[in-house]
Write a protein that holds these residues in place. Structure first.
Motif, short mmCIF file in Angstrom:
data_model
loop_
_atom_site.label_atom_id
_atom_site.label_comp_id
_atom_site.label_asym_id
_atom_site.label_seq_id
_atom_site.Cartn_x
_atom_site.Cartn_y
_atom_site.Cartn_z
N MET A 8 -32.96 58.09 -31.49
CA MET A 8 -34.38 58.38 -31.67
C MET A 8 -34.65 58.54 -33.16
O MET A 8 -34.33 59.56 -33.76
CB MET A 8 -34.76 59.67 -30.92
N GLY A 9 -35.23 57.51 -33.76
CA GLY A 9 -35.51 57.53 -35.19
C GLY A 9 -34.52 56.66 -35.94
O GLY A 9 -33.32 56.67 -35.65
N ARG A 35 -41.04 55.81 -33.93
CA ARG A 35 -42.46 56.14 -33.92
C ARG A 35 -43.26 55.09 -34.69
O ARG A 35 -44.48 55.10 -34.66
CB ARG A 35 -42.68 57.53 -34.53
N ARG A 36 -42.55 54.22 -35.39
CA ARG A 36 -43.22 53.12 -36.11
C ARG A 36 -43.47 51.97 -35.14
O ARG A 36 -43.08 52.00 -33.98
CB ARG A 36 -42.35 52.66 -37.28
N ASN A 37 -44.09 50.94 -35.65
CA ASN A 37 -44.26 49.72 -34.87
C ASN A 37 -42.88 49.10 -34.66
O ASN A 37 -42.21 48.73 -35.63
CB ASN A 37 -45.17 48.74 -35.62
N PRO A 38 -42.41 49.00 -33.42
CA PRO A 38 -41.05 48.48 -33.18
C PRO A 38 -40.81 47.11 -33.83
O PRO A 38 -39.67 46.81 -34.25
CB PRO A 38 -40.98 48.38 -31.66
N ALA A 39 -41.85 46.30 -33.95
CA ALA A 39 -41.69 44.97 -34.55
C ALA A 39 -41.33 45.06 -36.03
O ALA A 39 -40.78 44.11 -36.60
CB ALA A 39 -42.97 44.17 -34.37
N ASP A 40 -41.63 46.21 -36.65
CA ASP A 40 -41.35 46.37 -38.08
C ASP A 40 -39.96 46.97 -38.36
O ASP A 40 -39.58 47.11 -39.51
CB ASP A 40 -42.41 47.28 -38.72
N VAL A 41 -39.24 47.34 -37.31
CA VAL A 41 -37.94 47.98 -37.48
C VAL A 41 -36.83 46.97 -37.17
O VAL A 41 -36.70 46.50 -36.04
CB VAL A 41 -37.80 49.21 -36.55
N LYS A 42 -36.08 46.63 -38.18
CA LYS A 42 -35.01 45.65 -38.04
C LYS A 42 -33.66 46.37 -38.06
O LYS A 42 -33.29 47.01 -39.04
CB LYS A 42 -35.06 44.62 -39.17
N ILE A 43 -32.92 46.27 -36.95
CA ILE A 43 -31.61 46.89 -36.88
C ILE A 43 -30.53 45.83 -37.02
O ILE A 43 -30.81 44.63 -37.01
CB ILE A 43 -31.45 47.69 -35.57
N VAL A 50 -35.47 47.55 -29.77
CA VAL A 50 -36.14 48.61 -30.51
C VAL A 50 -37.43 48.89 -29.77
O VAL A 50 -38.25 47.99 -29.57
CB VAL A 50 -36.42 48.21 -31.97
N VAL A 51 -37.61 50.14 -29.35
CA VAL A 51 -38.67 50.50 -28.42
C VAL A 51 -39.51 51.63 -28.99
O VAL A 51 -39.00 52.51 -29.69
CB VAL A 51 -38.05 50.92 -27.06
N SER A 52 -40.77 51.64 -28.69
CA SER A 52 -41.65 52.73 -29.11
C SER A 52 -41.18 54.04 -28.50
O SER A 52 -40.79 54.10 -27.33
CB SER A 52 -43.09 52.44 -28.68
N ALA A 53 -41.24 55.11 -29.30
CA ALA A 53 -40.85 56.42 -28.81
C ALA A 53 -41.66 56.83 -27.58
O ALA A 53 -41.17 57.55 -26.71
CB ALA A 53 -41.00 57.46 -29.91
#
Length: 328
Positions: A8-9, A35-43, A50-53
């Motif tokens: 989470m985070g 909590r950000r836009n999942p599309a903007d989070v690159k793992i 990557v899923v919305s909280a």
């Protein structure tokens, strides 16, 4: 079957957990919540969503342990009790003054929902807590001391960044060398909080922000800076990136004590950590305890626990026979 880990985070701790999982073959990353836009989070881990909280509840049966990777100042006091109603959770809550209060809240929620939780896992609180415990029971007639640094405190840096008018910032905890050496030499000095550490803050202020107000807010912040000699340096964003991008840390736990019929023998126990990457080391500690938490859950233990409650063997993937053969 691998232990399914959720994060989470995706800040320093979240990224550290993802990296650390490569060293734990009995675990796998199941999902990253943000909590950000999942599309903007690159793992870095391919195939992991990557899923919305806000969608976390849909995953409550697909995650064995949820690692809460937020900050202790404002995130974890709310997040850990909330998510303990859905998942087995583990966090790195490090505001020592509020650990008992945090534990009570999480314990109540976890018990009410049949979940298992663990709080304040890392190296302090965490490994240093165990070192202090060993010191107390082995040298009952003694004194203990804990020094941190010199290094970047993630919790304190997070607290700085939440001050209105602060764009970015880093905080260094620095031991007072004269105090450190007095303890190491067995002098048993009487030291106040202010005697043992100083705090150095490097702050990038928002354009137009009142620097005097920012400095005063930082220096008077309870539980973080009010009890220390604190220096606030205002620098540019470029200088912060160039000179303060690292996350090294470390520290010392001492227990000095006396034994003998006439207390004629002096002893000093010293436990030291020297860390090139605070979040990467911390997250390895978290995953070892996540393994123990998973085992607790499988055994039907409910409620909240700390590092004090975990048998050391539960941290290892090795069998009891292997531990006795190779580590005892």
């Amino acid at each position: 079957m691998a232990i399914r880990i959720g994060i989470m985070g995706y800040g320093n701790i979240g990224k550290g957990i993802e990296t650390a999982l490569a060293d734990y073959p009995d675990m796998e990353l199941a999902v990253v919540f943000t909590r950000r836009n999942p599309a903007d989070v690159k793992i870095h881990t391919s195939g992991v969503p990557v899923v919305s909280a806000g969608e976390a509840e849909k995953w409550k049966d697909k995650v064995d342990v949820l690692v809460l990777a937020g900050g202790s100042a404002t995130d974890l006091p709310e997040q850990t009790p909330a998510y303990a109603s859905l998942f087995n959770v583990i966090d790195t809550f490090d505001t020592h003054a509020h650990i008992s209060e945090h534990f009570a809240k999480v314990d109540e929620v976890a018990k009410n929902h049949g979940k298992t939780a663990m709080i304040s896992v890392g190296w302090d609180p965490g490994l240093f807590s165990l070192a202090r415990l060993f010191g107390h029971v082995i040298l009952p007639d003694g004194k203990d001391y804990t020094f941190w640094g010199r290094g970047v405190s993630q919790g304190h840096s997070d607290a700085i960044r939440r001050v209105p008018g602060v764009k970015d910032g880093k905080q260094y905890t620095c031991p007072v060398e004269s105090a450190l050496e007095a303890v190491r030499n067995g002098e048993n000095p009487v030291l106040t909080t202010r005697d043992m550490h100083t705090r150095e803050c490097y702050v990038v202020a928002e354009k137009g922000a009142d620097r005097g107000t920012i400095e005063n807010t930082i220096k008077t912040m309870p539980n973080y800076f009010a009890d220390y000699d604190t220096t606030v340096h205002f620098i540019s964003e470029e200088e912060l990136k160039e000179k303060h991008s690292g996350l090294a840390h470390g520290g010392f736990v001492f227990r000095s004590g006396r034994t003998g019929v006439h207390k004629e023998h002096d002893h000093v126990m010293e436990y030291r950590l020297k860390l090139d990457s605070n979040p990467e080391f911390t997250t390895h500690v978290v995953l070892a305890y996540a393994r123990a938490l998973y085992r607790f859950a499988k055994e039907g233990k409910k409620g909240c626990f700390t590092v004090f409650d975990v048998p050391p063997a539960y941290l290892s993937s090795l069998s009891g026979e292997e531990l006795r053969a190779h580590l005892l």
